[in-house]
Design an enzyme around this catalytic site. Structure first.
Site, PDB file in Angstrom:
ATOM      1  N   GLU A  43     -42.363  -2.405 -26.115  1.00 46.17           N
ATOM      2  CA  GLU A  43     -42.875  -1.451 -27.094  1.00 46.17           C
ATOM      3  C   GLU A  43     -41.946  -0.247 -27.257  1.00 46.17           C
ATOM      4  O   GLU A  43     -41.514   0.369 -26.295  1.00 46.17           O
ATOM      5  CB  GLU A  43     -44.264  -0.941 -26.692  1.00 46.17           C
ATOM      6  CG  GLU A  43     -44.837   0.035 -27.703  1.00 46.17           C
ATOM      7  CD  GLU A  43     -46.247   0.492 -27.380  1.00 46.17           C
ATOM      8  OE1 GLU A  43     -46.818   1.237 -28.203  1.00 46.17           O
ATOM      9  OE2 GLU A  43     -46.788   0.117 -26.325  1.00 46.17           O
ATOM     10  N   GLU A  61     -63.741   1.617 -36.466  1.00 49.95           N
ATOM     11  CA  GLU A  61     -65.048   1.530 -35.811  1.00 49.95           C
ATOM     12  C   GLU A  61     -64.991   1.860 -34.328  1.00 49.95           C
ATOM     13  O   GLU A  61     -65.897   2.477 -33.772  1.00 49.95           O
ATOM     14  CB  GLU A  61     -65.606   0.113 -35.998  1.00 49.95           C
ATOM     15  CG  GLU A  61     -66.973  -0.083 -35.407  1.00 49.95           C
ATOM     16  CD  GLU A  61     -67.483  -1.493 -35.637  1.00 49.95           C
ATOM     17  OE1 GLU A  61     -67.779  -2.169 -34.637  1.00 49.95           O
ATOM     18  OE2 GLU A  61     -67.568  -1.919 -36.804  1.00 49.95           O
TER      19      GLU A  61
END
Length: 183
Positions: A121, A142
């Site tokens: 990453e 959400e």
């Protein structure tokens, strides 16, 4: 950053997993120095982060619940680079979604590996200025539990030194921004 300058030799592929945000590989490899072994690697598309700075010099941060550490962290707005996005597109979307601000002036701060011992990453860091507070509410996902926090650079630095900010990408990016903002 330049990747792939010294790739290892794949001897045997053992395991792959592909999840919503990242993948995971286990492979037997021969490293450039000749050492052989089995290594695990998290495969991640990268992340984009920005340091938003208001006209009066305050930093816009988010206090966000992170399930992996079972608590809330103080961080700069950030997000995962989607497969059809460039990092700059990612962070333009994320700053609006997470903080309710839009930036009209951008500068690239740099990029760095987050945890190269077990992940590929890369974080792409930007400075966001000339902020506009949007009239529409934040568009949180959400699963996001986020509160916007404004801090002076001095107070943010104190929070780092007091252990209140343990998010490495935010600390690293703050360091990169200091050369541009003199704080």
């Amino acid at each position: 950053m330049v990747f792939g300058q010294e790739p290892p030799t794949l001897i045997k592929h053992r395991l792959s997993y592909s999840g919503r945000k990242f993948g995971f590989d286990v492979n037997r490899l021969r490293l450039p120095n000749g050492a052989e072994g089995e290594w695990e690697c998290i495969r991640h598309p990268g992340g984009a982060l920005c340091i938003p700075v208001t006209a009066d010099g305050r930093l816009v941060l988010v206090e966000q619940y992170r399930f992996a550490v079972q608590g809330r962290l103080l961080e700069f707005p950030a997000g995962t680079v989607e497969h059809d996005e460039e990092p700059f597109q990612t962070i333009q979307r994320e700053i609006e979604e997470e903080t309710g601000y839009r930036a009209h002036q951008w500068q690239k701060l740099g990029q760095f590996f987050l945890a190269p011992g077990y992940s590929d990453e890369v974080i792409y860091a930007f400075l966001a200025q000339d902020l506009e507070k949007l009239t529409t509410p934040q568009q949180l996902d959400e699963d996001e539990d986020i509160q916007t926090v404004l801090m002076t650079p001095h107070d943010f630095e104190l929070a780092i030194l007091n252990g209140e900010v343990v998010d490495s990408k935010s600390i690293s990016s703050f360091f990169l921004a200091q050369r541009m903002l003199n704080f």
